[in-house]
Design an enzyme around this catalytic site. Structure first.
Site, mmCIF file in Angstrom:
data_model
loop_
_atom_site.group_PDB
_atom_site.id
_atom_site.type_symbol
_atom_site.label_atom_id
_atom_site.label_comp_id
_atom_site.label_asym_id
_atom_site.label_seq_id
_atom_site.Cartn_x
_atom_site.Cartn_y
_atom_site.Cartn_z
ATOM 1 N N CYS A 2 0.849 -1.185 0.000
ATOM 2 C CA CYS A 2 0.000 0.000 0.000
ATOM 3 C C CYS A 2 0.892 1.245 0.000
ATOM 4 O O CYS A 2 1.902 1.287 0.700
ATOM 5 C CB CYS A 2 -0.944 0.100 1.201
ATOM 6 N N ARG A 27 3.862 -0.606 -4.752
ATOM 7 C CA ARG A 27 3.565 -1.084 -3.399
ATOM 8 C C ARG A 27 2.248 -1.847 -3.310
ATOM 9 O O ARG A 27 1.914 -2.402 -2.263
ATOM 10 C CB ARG A 27 3.524 0.100 -2.421
ATOM 11 N N TRP A 80 -2.786 -2.919 -1.589
ATOM 12 C CA TRP A 80 -2.564 -4.359 -1.731
ATOM 13 C C TRP A 80 -3.386 -4.985 -0.610
ATOM 14 O O TRP A 80 -3.084 -4.822 0.563
ATOM 15 C CB TRP A 80 -1.078 -4.693 -1.559
ATOM 16 N N ASN A 106 -1.487 2.147 5.559
ATOM 17 C CA ASN A 106 -0.596 1.081 5.085
ATOM 18 C C ASN A 106 -0.202 0.275 6.316
ATOM 19 O O ASN A 106 0.282 0.850 7.287
ATOM 20 C CB ASN A 106 0.636 1.718 4.417
ATOM 21 N N GLY A 107 -0.403 -1.042 6.265
ATOM 22 C CA GLY A 107 -0.040 -1.877 7.418
ATOM 23 C C GLY A 107 -1.195 -2.765 7.813
ATOM 24 O O GLY A 107 -2.117 -2.987 7.020
ATOM 25 N N GLU A 491 15.964 -19.159 -8.407
ATOM 26 C CA GLU A 491 15.607 -17.792 -8.787
ATOM 27 C C GLU A 491 14.884 -17.785 -10.147
ATOM 28 O O GLU A 491 13.907 -17.051 -10.341
ATOM 29 C CB GLU A 491 16.874 -16.920 -8.825
ATOM 30 N N LYS A 495 11.181 -16.405 -10.879
ATOM 31 C CA LYS A 495 10.925 -15.351 -11.870
ATOM 32 C C LYS A 495 9.842 -15.795 -12.855
ATOM 33 O O LYS A 495 8.948 -15.046 -13.194
ATOM 34 C CB LYS A 495 12.228 -15.086 -12.620
ATOM 35 N N GLU A 498 6.390 -15.782 -11.075
ATOM 36 C CA GLU A 498 5.892 -14.425 -10.813
ATOM 37 C C GLU A 498 5.389 -13.744 -12.078
ATOM 38 O O GLU A 498 4.374 -13.078 -12.064
ATOM 39 C CB GLU A 498 7.037 -13.535 -10.306
ATOM 40 N N HIS A 514 15.502 -38.338 -7.089
ATOM 41 C CA HIS A 514 14.938 -38.742 -5.790
ATOM 42 C C HIS A 514 13.458 -38.390 -5.687
ATOM 43 O O HIS A 514 12.921 -38.344 -4.591
ATOM 44 C CB HIS A 514 15.724 -38.088 -4.651
ATOM 45 N N LYS A 613 5.535 -5.065 -4.380
ATOM 46 C CA LYS A 613 6.986 -5.100 -4.337
ATOM 47 C C LYS A 613 7.536 -5.131 -2.920
ATOM 48 O O LYS A 613 8.532 -5.787 -2.659
ATOM 49 C CB LYS A 613 7.575 -3.902 -5.085
#
Ligand code: M6R
Length: 618
Positions: A2, A27, A80, A106-107, A491, A495, A498, A514, A613
């Site tokens: 946010c 955000r 968000w 925000n929070g 990674e 990527k 996402e 395995h 982000k």
């Protein structure tokens, strides 16, 4: 998550709030809204969707006289969702019942249910599913018992548990924004006859060159020509502005179609800048002397614990190989969200390295705070000098200096993080004398050559695109690597997930047999990282096992690798590089693979669904 923006001044307010929100959209972007003082009332305009949608809604409102936009004071928010799905109603700002107060937040308010129940018992009707609405209703309720707005806010925040950055407008105070924070960022921008409030400094630096950071449990009253600060007892606090460099337009894509492409392409420059600062001459020691780590402490380090999340965690895993290889200090890497101090074995002789691009990730910050209680020393690595991590690690901080990264998926900040960690490993080895001089000079020389090598990989973007888009219809991908390239496999899988929403897993290639090999069939491409060196033959062997299961085979391999060309259906070539330095290069075609496949699928590259982000909730 946010983003908050606020403005008091004489400029046209709506475009200004929108510009601020665009800068903060990284955000969170499921809904957005603004509240402005207009005439004798507060006008709230909000919508599900991104800032572009809010812009449309505002145009329609203006055309239909729903808002004239004439105002000197307003707040904005990009969300968000945590409590309550993304919707028009749950979008911020939120009103109290009488529409006299508008709040953006925000929070997370952890005890919101308790507070909500109390307010419902007092007869207050809630209209949203958000935790935020309790803030505004509580302040409103408090205002019935006191005439002072400040007191009403102070009383409310004392009752709230959790994390918050809050900006508030009051109908009866047309030229003021009230704001308060605890464990969520909020900064005040100081201009001439105008002042701002925002969640980050880069946004403010679009408008002003002086800022004041609000600390936890501080409250501010922002007017056009004055900014006041108070503690939670209502006592005045004096705070001095700091100068920030006015950043050029951070929203400029520099001709690239997406921020992600721009940021991938900035990697050579980012590494080059870091090397200029920290390794100006490969014949000389690494220059990290700004760290106040005493050589005696470095010599006494019993273990290193790296705490991080997501991509930063992968940077930590990559660094573990280099740190252990060069310094012989046992190094463990943990997801910050999994850290339990009781099991950590940390002592006063331990070094905790916290890595976070944003420096705000709640999981990382919480874990670090717990870890340092053991007496261990903290080294922070972040891209944000204005962050919670930078504050916590004041004494021992390395900035990764990658510049603002707008795309939600981390790319240039990952390579910057590993560059910093390699440099730290070499720096430590030079103090400890744990690696021979010649191999350290060789690594330093190779690091110095990196910008050129990265450039040589970046110019192959179109070729990579041609090679990978044919796999865009595959529902599942497996990435494999060994040793220092195992974290790169992780990674690459992150990527791809996402950006494209395709399921992908990263494995240590030896682990395939395995269990994971069971998922392979002609619809599941296997992407192997096969770099000449200690792991090469074994990754090839594991790849052959996958090939026998008819998986489409893709490799990242060094130029001229004939063996790879004979085994794999597609080879994404990278320039010649040693195994230890190779992660800087192997990651590049894999970033492009994720990018081009996502683009082929028409995904929202810079703002993938469900993500934000900076993840400021645990
Ligand atoms: O800001 P941080 O580095 O602490 O963020 C950690 C993760 O949330 C982050 O790396 C996330 O995994 C990215 N979206 C990866 O692209």
């Amino acid at each position: 998550m946010c983003g908050i923006i606020g403005y008091v001044g004489d400029k046209e307010i709506v475009p200004l709030l929108l510009k601020g929100l665009q800068c903060l959209e990284y955000r969170g972007y499921d809904s957005a809204g603004i509240a402005i003082h207009e005439g004798h009332h507060l006008n709230v305009i909000k919508t599900i969707g991104k800032i572009a949608k809010l812009e449309e809604v505002l145009k329609i409102k203006k055309a239909t006289n729903g808002t004239n936009g004439h105002s000197n004071c307003g707040i904005g928010h990009t969300r968000w969702a945590t409590h309550g799905e993304p919707s028009n109603i749950n979008a911020h700002p939120h009103f109290d019942t009488e529409e006299k107060i508008a709040v953006v937040h925000n929070g997370i308010i952890r005890n919101y249910q308790e507070v909500k129940d109390k307010l419902i018992n007092l007869g207050i009707k809630f209209v949203t599913q958000t935790d935020t609405e309790v803030i505004v209703q509580l302040i409103s309720e408090n205002l019935k018992k006191t005439k002072s707005i400040l007191d009403a806010i102070l009383k409310a925040v004392k009752e709230l548990e959790g994390s918050y950055a809050i900006a508030i407008l009051f109908k009866d105070e047309p030229d003021k924004i009230y704001a308060v924070r605890k464990e969520a960022p909020l900064v005040i921008g100081i201009g001439n006859d105008e002042n701002f409030v925002a969640s980050d400094i880069p946004t403010l630096s679009q408008f002003v060159d002086k800022v004041i950071r609000l600390n936890d449990n501080e409250i501010t009253v922002v007017a056009k020509n004055a900014v006041e600060f108070y503690d939670l007892n209502g006592g005045r606090i004096k705070k001095e502005p700091q100068i920030v460099t006015k950043t050029k337009d951070i929203l400029d894509k520099k001709g690239f179609k997406h921020y992600l492409a721009k940021e991938i392409n900035e990697q050579a420059e980012v590494i080059s800048n870091l090397l200029k600062d920290f390794l100006p001459n490969p014949e000389k020691p690494v220059q990290l002397n700004h760290l106040k780590l005493e050589p005696d402490f470095i010599k006494s380090i019993d273990r290193i614990l790296i705490l991080a999340c997501g991509t930063a965690y992968h940077a930590g895993l990559t660094a573990k190989y280099v740190i252990e290889n060069l310094t012989s200090i046992p190094t463990e890497v943990q997801f910050a969200s999994e850290f339990l101090s009781a099991n950590s074995l940390l002592t006063k002789r331990s070094l905790v390295i916290g890595i976070s691009q944003s420096g705000e990730t709640a999981d990382t910050i919480t874990a670090i705070k717990k870890a340092v209680l053991t007496g261990a020393t903290l080294l922070g690595i972040t891209n944000r000098a204005d962050s919670a991590l930078a504050d916590l690690a004041k004494e021992h901080l390395i900035l990764s200096k990658a510049g603002v990264e707008i795309s939600v998926a981390a790319t240039k900040t990952f390579t910057a993080q590993i560059a910093v960690l390699y440099l730290f490993a070499v720096y430590t080895a030079e103090i400890l004398g744990t690696a021979d001089k010649t191999s350290l000079i060789k690594i330093k020389q190779e690091l110095r050559e990196l910008p050129q090598l990265i450039d040589q990989a970046l110019v192959r973007a179109e070729r990579y695109q041609e090679q990978v888009i044919k796999y865009a219809d595959k529902p599942d991908f497996v990435f494999i690597g060994r040793g220092i390239n195992y974290p790169i496999a992780l990674e690459a899988a992150l990527k791809l997930k996402e950006l494209s929403y395709i399921h992908a897993s990263g494995y240590a290639s030896g682990e395939m047999k395995h269990g994971p090999i069971a998922v392979l069939d002609p619809n599941v491409p296997v992407v192997s990282i096969v770099v000449s060196g200690e792991t090469y033959e074994r990754v090839i062997q594991n790849s052959l096992e996958a090939k026998s299961r008819k998986a489409p085979m893709i490799a990242v391999a060094i130029d001229g690798d004939k063996k790879a060309e004979s085994i794999f259906d597609t080879v994404l070539h990278i320039p010649q590089v040693s195994e230890i330095i190779s992660p800087f290069l192997t990651v590049i075609p894999l970033q492009f693979l994720a990018y081009y496949i996502a683009e082929e699928l028409g995904r929202d590259i810079d703002q993938p669904r469900n993500l934000a982000k900076s993840v400021t909730v645990e």
